[in-house]
Design a protein around this motif. Structure first.
Motif, PDB file in Angstrom:
ATOM      1  N   TYR A 122      -5.690  -8.813  -4.718  1.00  0.00           N
ATOM      2  CA  TYR A 122      -6.644  -9.625  -3.949  1.00  0.00           C
ATOM      3  C   TYR A 122      -6.314 -11.107  -4.060  1.00  0.00           C
ATOM      4  O   TYR A 122      -6.231 -11.825  -3.058  1.00  0.00           O
TER       5      TYR A 122
ATOM      6  N   SER B  53      -7.778  -3.961  -1.586  1.00  0.00           N
ATOM      7  CA  SER B  53      -8.102  -5.208  -2.281  1.00  0.00           C
ATOM      8  C   SER B  53      -7.276  -6.361  -1.729  1.00  0.00           C
ATOM      9  O   SER B  53      -7.790  -7.462  -1.498  1.00  0.00           O
TER      10      SER B  53
ATOM     11  N   THR C 180       0.830  -1.210   0.000  1.00  0.00           N
ATOM     12  CA  THR C 180       0.000   0.000   0.000  1.00  0.00           C
ATOM     13  C   THR C 180       0.857   1.251   0.000  1.00  0.00           C
ATOM     14  O   THR C 180       0.514   2.250  -0.656  1.00  0.00           O
TER      15      THR C 180
ATOM     16  N   LYS D  86      -6.387   1.773  -2.862  1.00  0.00           N
ATOM     17  CA  LYS D  86      -7.299   0.854  -3.535  1.00  0.00           C
ATOM     18  C   LYS D  86      -6.657  -0.521  -3.701  1.00  0.00           C
ATOM     19  O   LYS D  86      -7.293  -1.553  -3.447  1.00  0.00           O
ATOM     20  N   VAL D  87      -5.403  -0.539  -4.114  1.00  0.00           N
ATOM     21  CA  VAL D  87      -4.683  -1.807  -4.263  1.00  0.00           C
ATOM     22  C   VAL D  87      -4.505  -2.466  -2.902  1.00  0.00           C
ATOM     23  O   VAL D  87      -4.719  -3.674  -2.732  1.00  0.00           O
TER      24      VAL D  87
ATOM     25  N   THR E  58       2.024   1.755  -3.582  1.00  0.00           N
ATOM     26  CA  THR E  58       1.033   1.788  -4.674  1.00  0.00           C
ATOM     27  C   THR E  58      -0.094   2.750  -4.300  1.00  0.00           C
ATOM     28  O   THR E  58       0.131   3.939  -4.166  1.00  0.00           O
TER      29      THR E  58
ATOM     30  N   ASN F 207      -2.391  -4.924  -9.893  1.00  0.00           N
ATOM     31  CA  ASN F 207      -3.628  -4.160  -9.883  1.00  0.00           C
ATOM     32  C   ASN F 207      -4.502  -4.701  -8.749  1.00  0.00           C
ATOM     33  O   ASN F 207      -4.167  -5.709  -8.131  1.00  0.00           O
ATOM     34  N   PRO F 208      -5.638  -4.037  -8.444  1.00  0.00           N
ATOM     35  CA  PRO F 208      -6.468  -4.471  -7.311  1.00  0.00           C
ATOM     36  C   PRO F 208      -6.893  -5.933  -7.364  1.00  0.00           C
ATOM     37  O   PRO F 208      -6.837  -6.641  -6.346  1.00  0.00           O
ATOM     38  N   THR F 209      -7.296  -6.421  -8.537  1.00  0.00           N
ATOM     39  CA  THR F 209      -7.732  -7.814  -8.660  1.00  0.00           C
ATOM     40  C   THR F 209      -6.585  -8.776  -8.387  1.00  0.00           C
ATOM     41  O   THR F 209      -6.734  -9.763  -7.663  1.00  0.00           O
TER      42      THR F 209
END
Length: 211
Positions: free
Chosen positions: A117, A40, A30, A36-37, A33, A112-114
């Motif tokens: 996760y 996730s 975090t 949001k990332v 980046t 990326n966020p996905t």
């Protein structure tokens, strides 16, 4: 109902609070980046904790009727497992603090966020301590003459997930606001000792129900 909710919160925080390799990675991710990332990734960790709480609860419910004849020995076993985990966590934290060791697992390419996760979900699922921990908690609570209702089981699972999610999101927010402050040796010692205290409280609750 309240007891199931409190037990779930204690269980969730007990397993989530220590800032180890995954927590360190989450904060560092975090910090370099975006929130949001990091958020996730935090939900990926919480999802894994929730899944393990679900598995342990369902498995515990399935075998609970057969455990009635050995209720007391099983509770004592659960207490010993939880206390051993608490002691192990505290001892390891103190040893690492004395050696001033910190883990720094930063990926070369920010996900990326996905992907964040899925990465944290997979990393947490690979930790066998989590399923052992939840199994000990659940079996210690369910080895009684009265099997918990589906609502109580659901509240336990939901509370465990929310506890884990709230702490992981706090770590992510801390990474965005404070950088790597929570990953210093002293901070990791404090969070580990706090986790051991919560696990000890869980063990004492199980012990009290046997007396």
């Amino acid at each position: 109902m309240i007891a199931a909710l409190v037990a779930g919160l204690l269980a969730g925080y007990g397993i989530a609070i220590p800032v180890g390799a995954i927590g360190t990675y989450l904060v560092a991710l975090t910090a370099r980046t975006t929130l949001k990332v990091g958020a996730s990734a935090a939900l990926g960790v919480a999802t894994a904790d929730g899944l393990y709480a679900l598995i342990a609860t369902v498995a515990g419910s399935a075998i609970a009727p057969a455990l009635t004849p050995i209720t007391t020995p099983l509770k004592w076993f659960s207490v010993l497992v939880l206390l051993a985990m608490a002691a192990r966590g505290a001892t390891r934290a103190i040893t690492q603090y004395r050696r001033l060791q910190s883990t720094n697992n930063a990926a070369q390419t920010p996900p990326n966020p996905t992907r964040a996760y899925l990465n944290l979900l997979g990393m947490t699922l690979l930790n066998p301590t989590t399923i052992i921990y939840f199994t000990a908690v659940v079996l210690g609570a369910q080895a009684t003459a009265t099997t918990p209702s589906y609502l109580q089981q659901s509240l336990f699972i939901l509370a465990a997930y929310l506890a884990s999610a709230s702490w992981q999101l706090l770590l992510a927010t801390g990474g965005a606001v404070l950088g790597r402050l929570l990953t210093t040796p002293r901070a990791r010692l404090i969070t580990a000792l706090t986790s051991s205290t919560l696990i000890t409280v869980l063990a004492l609750q199980v012990l009290r129900s046997t007396l």
